[in-house]
Design an enzyme around this catalytic site. Structure first.
Site, PDB file in Angstrom:
ATOM      1  N   LYS A   1       3.382 -10.463   5.005  1.00 21.65           N
ATOM      2  CA  LYS A   1       2.543 -11.446   5.671  1.00 21.65           C
ATOM      3  C   LYS A   1       3.354 -12.544   6.353  1.00 21.65           C
ATOM      4  CE  LYS A   1      -1.435 -10.344   2.775  1.00 21.65           C
ATOM      5  NZ  LYS A   1      -2.151  -9.528   3.741  1.00 21.65           N
TER       6      LYS A   1
ATOM      7  N   TYR B   1      -4.303  -6.237  -6.299  1.00 24.19           N
ATOM      8  CA  TYR B   1      -4.164  -5.238  -5.244  1.00 24.19           C
ATOM      9  C   TYR B   1      -2.724  -5.242  -4.758  1.00 24.19           C
ATOM     10  CZ  TYR B   1      -4.947  -2.841  -0.778  1.00 24.19           C
ATOM     11  OH  TYR B   1      -4.898  -1.971   0.273  1.00 24.19           O
TER      12      TYR B   1
ATOM     13  N   ASP C   1       4.664  -9.183  -7.040  1.00 26.41           N
ATOM     14  CA  ASP C   1       4.118  -8.889  -5.718  1.00 26.41           C
ATOM     15  C   ASP C   1       3.761 -10.219  -5.075  1.00 26.41           C
ATOM     16  OD1 ASP C   1       2.641  -8.303  -3.485  1.00 26.41           O
ATOM     17  OD2 ASP C   1       1.232  -6.955  -4.483  1.00 26.41           O
TER      18      ASP C   1
END
Length: 434
Positions: free
Chosen positions: A270, A147, A242
């Protein structure tokens, strides 16, 4: 079911559903993968979450990995408060952004130049646009179950909430966009070789979670990342790591440092924002020169480099840089949890696969090792749902999905982990009996 059935949580969910799709602002929060009514939280302290009814839970979500230092860490909250007193936004350059870029680039390998954005989705979307703009090519390769946010290019066999809801392809993604996104199984370098051989002339990028976190925590197989590096170099494609989830979590410098593989572009999020909306993309200087206003690849954002988020991020990054022992302790606590869960499964005869890399882990009720999306999806999600709710009754809060990574923070103590393992063993005892 769990202790939150009825009461204030149900009442608030009814109110939310009247105005917010599904009652939530991100799909996995709706608990569709585990059933029941989502908890509404009021406060977090260290490794603990406190809901609106005053119940306390050891937290293994950690704002989906962002809170590596735990909730309401004093240096972070103090930095946010100080920044807010000066202004919440300028929409203009600040010295904080420069200091932040200098610090982050010094900590992450191969991050020669970078641009701040507001979310992991925005970072990955921008990195793909940059790869296409720099190469003049259209197609990308992504991996089944990985994702990279909700941009159109990525919602083709995506992980995270798309797996939880059983809808890995989103409506609204056009056929043209889908055709430009090529899919390979995670950890299958032979499949990538076939795609590269067929599409090399029009391949702009290979994007991968070097440590997958959105179909559970899955480590790269030996030689997988090195193979991607070789194929990207040979075809002239841009290799994008990623690291929104694994960056600064699986090692101080992220997966590049852990596995010794150089990416051309890296996306981060994050942890780097300390719990506030902040992300970044960057990498090779020659690629980043294509970004406007230097080059012709346009990307902009009113709140990019927001002073509150940058101040929180600076506080976290500085603390991690100055206290490297945090990673040794984080890895030890995560290994303790993973080992305790695996041992309980073996002792009780419950088929349980526990994966762990750095401060990430996941537990899958399966007899088969979980190494890709197919083996993750084959695990027993119904048994996980029972496990989730039973642990909730013991004051342990897990991701509300069988297909999400768990996160340990530096705030979790040895005693917190032992308490969690003891509760999990008791729950598994009941599962085995049932």
């Amino acid at each position: 079911m769990s202790i939150n059935e009825g009461g204030q949580h149900a009442a608030w969910m009814l109110r939310a559903e009247k105005l917010i799709p599904g009652g939530v602002n991100s799909p996995v929060r709706a608990w569709r993968g585990v059933g029941g009514t989502p908890l509404f939280f009021e406060r977090g302290v260290g490794p603990w979450l406190i809901d609106i009814e005053g119940h306390r839970y050891l937290d293994y979500v950690g704002s989906w990995g962002a809170l590596i230092l735990g909730h309401a860490y004093p240096i972070v909250t103090e930095a946010i408060q100080a920044a807010a007193a000066r202004s919440t936004s300028f929409g203009a350059p600040t010295t904080l952004e420069v200091e932040y870029a200098e610090l982050l680039c010094s900590m992450v390998p191969n991050l020669e130049r970078m641009r701040l954005v507001n979310s992991g989705t925005e970072a990955c979307m921008s990195a793909i646009r940059l790869a296409r703009g720099a190469t003049g090519r259209r197609k990308i390769i992504k991996f089944d179950g990985c994702y990279h946010g909700h941009a159109d290019s990525f919602l083709v066999r995506a992980g995270s909430g798309a797996l939880t809801l059983g809808e890995p392809n989103s409506r609204g993604v056009t056929e043209g966009v889908a055709n430009d996104t090529l899919i390979a199984p995670y950890n299958d370098i032979a499949a990538v070789e076939r795609l590269v051989a067929e599409h090399a002339r029009d391949l702009a990028a290979i994007i991968v979670e070097p440590v997958a976190g959105n179909m559970g925590c899955i480590a790269p197989a030996a030689g997988f990342l090195a193979g991607l590096r070789r194929l990207a170099t040979g075809s002239g494609a841009v290799l994008i790591f990623d690291e929104v989830m694994c960056g600064l979590r699986v090692a101080p410098g992220g997966a590049q440092q852990l596995y010794g593989i150089k990416a051309d572009l890296i996306t981060l999020g994050k942890i780097i924002g300390g719990g506030l909306p902040l992300a970044a993309y960057g990498g090779r200087a020659d690629l980043m020169r294509h970004i406007a206003p230097e080059g012709g690849v346009y990307q902009a954002g009113t709140l990019s480099g927001n002073p509150l988020a940058v101040s929180a991020g600076l506080a976290v990054l500085t603390h991690l840089r100055d206290n490297p022992e945090i990673y040794e302790n984080l890895n030890a606590r995560t290994r303790q949890l993973a080992g305790g869960l695996a041992e309980a499964g073996r002792d009780l005869g419950i088929p349980l696969q526990v994966n762990q890399v750095g401060g990430m882990l996941s537990a899958h009720f399966s007899r088969t090792p979980v190494t890709d999306c197919e083996t993750s999806m084959a695990s027993d999600a119904k048994r996980f749902a029972k496990f989730f709710h039973a642990l909730l009754n013991h004051g342990v809060y897990l991701p509300p999905s069988a297909f999400e990574a768990w996160f340990v923070s530096a705030a979790h103590s040895e005693e917190d982990i032992e308490r969690t393992v003891t509760a999990a063993r008791l729950v598994m005892t009941h599962l085995a009996a049932g």
